[in-house]
Design a protein around this motif. Structure first.
Motif, PDB file in Angstrom:
ATOM      1  N   ALA A 148     -83.407 -54.695 113.312  1.00 42.92           N
ATOM      2  CA  ALA A 148     -82.202 -54.133 113.953  1.00 42.92           C
ATOM      3  C   ALA A 148     -82.310 -52.608 114.013  1.00 42.92           C
ATOM      4  CB  ALA A 148     -80.956 -54.560 113.183  1.00 42.92           C
ATOM      5  N   LYS A 149     -82.760 -52.025 112.919  1.00 38.87           N
ATOM      6  CA  LYS A 149     -82.889 -50.561 112.892  1.00 38.87           C
ATOM      7  C   LYS A 149     -83.935 -50.103 113.919  1.00 38.87           C
ATOM      8  CE  LYS A 149     -83.397 -46.603 109.950  1.00 38.87           C
ATOM      9  NZ  LYS A 149     -83.831 -46.066 108.682  1.00 38.87           N
ATOM     10  N   ALA A 150     -85.068 -50.801 113.973  1.00 40.70           N
ATOM     11  CA  ALA A 150     -86.140 -50.410 114.902  1.00 40.70           C
ATOM     12  C   ALA A 150     -85.678 -50.513 116.360  1.00 40.70           C
ATOM     13  CB  ALA A 150     -87.368 -51.289 114.662  1.00 40.70           C
ATOM     14  N   LEU A 151     -84.816 -51.501 116.638  1.00 40.22           N
ATOM     15  CA  LEU A 151     -84.353 -51.671 118.024  1.00 40.22           C
ATOM     16  C   LEU A 151     -83.106 -50.841 118.324  1.00 40.22           C
ATOM     17  CD1 LEU A 151     -84.698 -55.535 118.654  1.00 40.22           C
ATOM     18  CD2 LEU A 151     -86.425 -53.750 118.884  1.00 40.22           C
ATOM     19  N   ALA A 209     -76.920 -53.032 115.951  1.00 36.08           N
ATOM     20  CA  ALA A 209     -76.166 -53.138 114.686  1.00 36.08           C
ATOM     21  C   ALA A 209     -76.893 -54.051 113.703  1.00 36.08           C
ATOM     22  CB  ALA A 209     -74.775 -53.696 114.980  1.00 36.08           C
ATOM     23  N   GLY A 210     -76.860 -53.671 112.435  1.00 38.78           N
ATOM     24  CA  GLY A 210     -77.504 -54.501 111.418  1.00 38.78           C
ATOM     25  C   GLY A 210     -77.249 -53.928 110.042  1.00 38.78           C
ATOM     26  N   PHE A 211     -77.691 -54.656 109.040  1.00 35.27           N
ATOM     27  CA  PHE A 211     -77.595 -54.183 107.659  1.00 35.27           C
ATOM     28  C   PHE A 211     -78.499 -52.967 107.528  1.00 35.27           C
ATOM     29  CE2 PHE A 211     -75.496 -56.666 104.279  1.00 35.27           C
ATOM     30  CZ  PHE A 211     -75.502 -55.686 103.301  1.00 35.27           C
ATOM     31  N   ASP A 212     -78.043 -51.942 106.824  1.00 32.48           N
ATOM     32  CA  ASP A 212     -78.899 -50.781 106.561  1.00 32.48           C
ATOM     33  C   ASP A 212     -80.072 -51.247 105.683  1.00 32.48           C
ATOM     34  OD1 ASP A 212     -80.084 -48.516 105.525  1.00 32.48           O
ATOM     35  OD2 ASP A 212     -78.191 -47.491 105.075  1.00 32.48           O
ATOM     36  N   PRO A 213     -81.321 -51.098 106.154  1.00 30.49           N
ATOM     37  CA  PRO A 213     -82.461 -51.588 105.347  1.00 30.49           C
ATOM     38  C   PRO A 213     -82.482 -51.001 103.934  1.00 30.49           C
ATOM     39  CG  PRO A 213     -83.202 -50.944 107.530  1.00 30.49           C
ATOM     40  CD  PRO A 213     -81.768 -50.531 107.433  1.00 30.49           C
ATOM     41  N   LEU A 234     -70.692 -53.787  99.253  1.00 30.61           N
ATOM     42  CA  LEU A 234     -72.116 -54.082  99.370  1.00 30.61           C
ATOM     43  C   LEU A 234     -72.727 -53.556 100.673  1.00 30.61           C
ATOM     44  CD1 LEU A 234     -72.293 -57.668  97.824  1.00 30.61           C
ATOM     45  CD2 LEU A 234     -72.801 -55.484  96.727  1.00 30.61           C
ATOM     46  N   GLY A 235     -71.890 -53.097 101.587  1.00 33.23           N
ATOM     47  CA  GLY A 235     -72.432 -52.436 102.786  1.00 33.23           C
ATOM     48  C   GLY A 235     -72.675 -53.339 103.979  1.00 33.23           C
ATOM     49  N   PHE A 236     -71.958 -54.460 104.061  1.00 33.85           N
ATOM     50  CA  PHE A 236     -72.060 -55.302 105.268  1.00 33.85           C
ATOM     51  C   PHE A 236     -71.519 -54.498 106.459  1.00 33.85           C
ATOM     52  CE2 PHE A 236     -72.257 -58.591 102.114  1.00 33.85           C
ATOM     53  CZ  PHE A 236     -72.890 -59.679 102.713  1.00 33.85           C
ATOM     54  N   THR A 237     -72.223 -54.538 107.580  1.00 38.91           N
ATOM     55  CA  THR A 237     -71.743 -53.805 108.753  1.00 38.91           C
ATOM     56  C   THR A 237     -71.496 -54.727 109.938  1.00 38.91           C
ATOM     57  OG1 THR A 237     -74.038 -53.409 109.317  1.00 38.91           O
ATOM     58  CG2 THR A 237     -72.876 -51.613 108.206  1.00 38.91           C
ATOM     59  N   VAL A 238     -72.155 -55.881 109.953  1.00 38.65           N
ATOM     60  CA  VAL A 238     -72.018 -56.794 111.093  1.00 38.65           C
ATOM     61  C   VAL A 238     -72.486 -58.186 110.687  1.00 38.65           C
ATOM     62  CG1 VAL A 238     -74.342 -56.331 112.037  1.00 38.65           C
ATOM     63  CG2 VAL A 238     -72.534 -57.065 113.578  1.00 38.65           C
ATOM     64  N   GLY A 239     -71.945 -59.191 111.359  1.00 39.01           N
ATOM     65  CA  GLY A 239     -72.457 -60.557 111.177  1.00 39.01           C
ATOM     66  C   GLY A 239     -71.785 -61.320 110.049  1.00 39.01           C
ATOM     67  N   PRO A 240     -72.340 -62.494 109.754  1.00 41.18           N
ATOM     68  CA  PRO A 240     -71.684 -63.403 108.813  1.00 41.18           C
ATOM     69  C   PRO A 240     -71.895 -63.024 107.355  1.00 41.18           C
ATOM     70  CG  PRO A 240     -73.770 -64.344 109.510  1.00 41.18           C
ATOM     71  CD  PRO A 240     -73.611 -63.048 110.271  1.00 41.18           C
ATOM     72  N   PHE A 241     -70.999 -63.528 106.499  1.00 42.10           N
ATOM     73  CA  PHE A 241     -71.266 -63.499 105.056  1.00 42.10           C
ATOM     74  C   PHE A 241     -70.897 -64.858 104.482  1.00 42.10           C
ATOM     75  CE2 PHE A 241     -67.061 -61.606 105.678  1.00 42.10           C
ATOM     76  CZ  PHE A 241     -66.255 -62.333 104.829  1.00 42.10           C
ATOM     77  N   VAL A 267     -64.333 -63.982  90.730  1.00 42.81           N
ATOM     78  CA  VAL A 267     -65.534 -63.218  90.364  1.00 42.81           C
ATOM     79  C   VAL A 267     -66.702 -63.732  91.205  1.00 42.81           C
ATOM     80  CG1 VAL A 267     -67.050 -62.443  88.498  1.00 42.81           C
ATOM     81  CG2 VAL A 267     -64.697 -63.087  87.969  1.00 42.81           C
ATOM     82  N   LEU A 268     -67.422 -62.810  91.820  1.00 41.19           N
ATOM     83  CA  LEU A 268     -68.536 -63.191  92.696  1.00 41.19           C
ATOM     84  C   LEU A 268     -69.707 -63.778  91.910  1.00 41.19           C
ATOM     85  CD1 LEU A 268     -69.466 -62.865  95.767  1.00 41.19           C
ATOM     86  CD2 LEU A 268     -70.871 -61.001  94.893  1.00 41.19           C
ATOM     87  N   ILE A 269     -70.243 -64.895  92.385  1.00 44.46           N
ATOM     88  CA  ILE A 269     -71.518 -65.407  91.853  1.00 44.46           C
ATOM     89  C   ILE A 269     -72.638 -64.845  92.725  1.00 44.46           C
ATOM     90  CG2 ILE A 269     -72.924 -67.469  91.428  1.00 44.46           C
ATOM     91  CD1 ILE A 269     -70.232 -68.916  90.825  1.00 44.46           C
ATOM     92  N   GLU A 270     -72.511 -65.020  94.024  1.00 43.13           N
ATOM     93  CA  GLU A 270     -73.460 -64.346  94.918  1.00 43.13           C
ATOM     94  C   GLU A 270     -72.920 -64.324  96.336  1.00 43.13           C
ATOM     95  OE1 GLU A 270     -77.200 -66.033  95.821  1.00 43.13           O
ATOM     96  OE2 GLU A 270     -76.505 -68.098  95.652  1.00 43.13           O
ATOM     97  N   ILE A 271     -73.497 -63.453  97.146  1.00 40.95           N
ATOM     98  CA  ILE A 271     -73.116 -63.374  98.554  1.00 40.95           C
ATOM     99  C   ILE A 271     -74.372 -63.158  99.380  1.00 40.95           C
ATOM    100  CG2 ILE A 271     -72.605 -60.882  98.487  1.00 40.95           C
ATOM    101  CD1 ILE A 271     -70.215 -61.558 100.429  1.00 40.95           C
ATOM    102  N   ALA A 272     -74.389 -63.754 100.578  1.00 37.90           N
ATOM    103  CA  ALA A 272     -75.554 -63.657 101.457  1.00 37.90           C
ATOM    104  C   ALA A 272     -75.118 -63.181 102.836  1.00 37.90           C
ATOM    105  CB  ALA A 272     -76.217 -65.025 101.569  1.00 37.90           C
ATOM    106  N   SER A 273     -76.055 -62.558 103.546  1.00 38.20           N
ATOM    107  CA  SER A 273     -75.776 -62.044 104.888  1.00 38.20           C
ATOM    108  C   SER A 273     -76.325 -63.025 105.922  1.00 38.20           C
ATOM    109  CB  SER A 273     -76.441 -60.669 105.023  1.00 38.20           C
ATOM    110  OG  SER A 273     -76.306 -60.183 106.328  1.00 38.20           O
TER     111      SER A 273
END
Ligand code: ATP
Ligand code: MG
Length: 414
Positions: free
Chosen positions: A91-94, A97-101, A265-272, A284-290
């Protein structure tokens, strides 16, 4: 509009149908091997399939840039957990919008996730990282018992165990290292293989609390799913119930907490997709994914709410308005796995009571995960699920009663 999907598997494949329905052109970069193999049916729905030898980030960026120069790409979407990091770099290369690497480790590494939350002042679990048997004894002093130990670099609840004392802790650590060393051939280093996380054992009810982030920063929580777990000391997911928000008393509390997590956590776009323990002192969070949730959760939520998670997530990536929900088909939707650890490691011949249950009007679909005539894996994880039944109901009570009926009625015949 043209979007790019990286390495789709399981629910990541839902993006293909969603794109077609929304009139969006979608190209796919995939190894097209094993789990990543695209069916002819799905292949027919995409604009272009680019086959790569591996998910090496530089290779993916090169392929994405070549595609972008021929047919501009408006959004890049991760099709599975394994490619979330690479997708951020693409996403960054193109320039889309995307997660900051630089921040993506917070959703790929559970230790970074917890530290980032702690620094942002968001409630998180007490934890310690360890990479040797000596370290883990030190961790125990900080975290205390009971605790949960888990590999830092595996998924699918593999190796995750509840430990009540030092003996159990050391045994669980050994198990993880042995398992990880076996995985080491598949690309992870020896250093990664011995890393584990030890954390406070959270007591409560587990929910998946999922949604998406739009490019203007709007966070929407759209999915609340109660997770049913098997007997401890393992944490095998054995059932799910997808609720409408109005049927879940703690929905607002979960939503407020998740929005704090997503921002921190810095989500900027898309699903969680998150796993959260609702404890008596709050979530309390166990885990989260993008990425999209797996295990048919998007289908359950669509049945109960009319929300197409894949369409909404895809819309956020290409900055389209998020589609409105369709007419829901039921009030509640659930999934029940057939599991029998008494028969672990044995071959079974059939499921008694299966036909009676799967022909019921509540059942939307039913499938075998381990076929009759084959051996039931002994692990307490996804691999020992013998079958799965997806169903709907008019109320939470009716859904829970039907889950109970399935468990009591369907039996293994050896
Ligand atoms: N600190 C904890 N307290 C209580 N239960 C926990 C804790 N950590 C993990 N669990 C349980 O173990 C399960 C798996 O843990 P976790 O999600 O961290 O591992 P995973 O390998 O990513 O698993 P999966 O891919 O199945 O989500 C959780 O869904 C939860 O049921
Ligand atoms: Mg998990």
């Amino acid at each position: 509009m043209h979007a790019l999907l990286i390495g789709p598997v399981h629910s990541g494949l839902l993006y293909i149908g969603a794109a077609q329905e929304m009139g969006i052109k979608l190209s796919v970069i995939t190894t097209d091997e094993g789990w990543y193999k695209l069916s002819d049916d799905l292949r027919a729905k995409v604009t272009e399939v680019i086959t790569v030898e591996s998910y090496d980030v530089d290779l993916l960026i090169h392929e994405a840039q070549t595609l972008h120069s021929q047919r501009p790409v408006g959004g890049v979407v991760a099709g599975s957990e394994y490619v979330v990091g690479q997708t951020a770099h693409i996403a960054k290369a193109l320039g889309v919008a995307g997660f900051d690497p630089d921040k993506v480790d917070a959703v790929r590494n559970k230790a970074t996730m917890r530290r980032t939350l702690q620094e942002a002042g968001v409630r998180t679990v007490k934890y310690a990282k360890a990479s040797s048997a000596i370290d883990i004894e030190e961790s125990a002093k900080r975290v205390g018992f009971p605790a949960v130990v888990k590999p830092l670099n595996l998924a699918g609840s593999v190796g995750v165990a509840l430990v009540r004392n030092e003996t159990e802790l050391l045994a669980a650590y050994e198990d993880i290292v042995t398992m990880n060393i076996a995985e080491a051939t598949k690309g992870q280093s020896k250093e990664q293989a011995v890393e584990v996380l030890m954390e406070e054992f959270l007591v409560g009810t587990e929910y998946c609390v999922d949604g998406w982030v739009e490019q203007d920063g709007t966070i929407t929580v759209a999915e609340f799913v109660k997770v049913g777990l098997g007997p401890q000391p393992h944490f095998q997911e054995i059932s799910y119930l997808s609720y409408r928000r109005e049927d879940l008393a703690c929905a607002d509390e979960l939503e407020t907490y998740l929005k704090d997590v997503v921002r921190a956590l810095g989500f900027t776009v898309g699903p969680f997709h998150s796993e959260v323990m609702q404890t008596n002192t709050g979530p309390v969070l166990i885990e989260i994914a993008s990425r999209l949730p797996g295990d048919h959760l998007p289908e359950l939520t669509e049945t109960a709410t009319g929300i197409s998670f894949a369409s909404c997530s895809l819309a956020t990536h290409i900055n389209y308005p998020v589609p409105r929900p369709k007419q829901p088909q039921a009030r509640v939707a659930g999934s029940q796995f057939i599991i029998d650890h008494d028969a672990a490691g044995e071959v079974y011949t059939a499921l008694a009571g299966w036909d009676d249950i799967v022909t019921r009007s509540e059942v939307d679909s039913a499938e075998y995960c381990v076929l009759p005539g084959t051996r039931i894996p002994p692990q307490h994880d996804f691999s020992s699920r013998i079958a799965e039944i997806l169903f709907h109901a008019d109320s939470v009570e009716a859904a829970e009663a039907f889950q109970k009926e399935i468990v009591e009625h369907v039996r293994i015949i050896q």
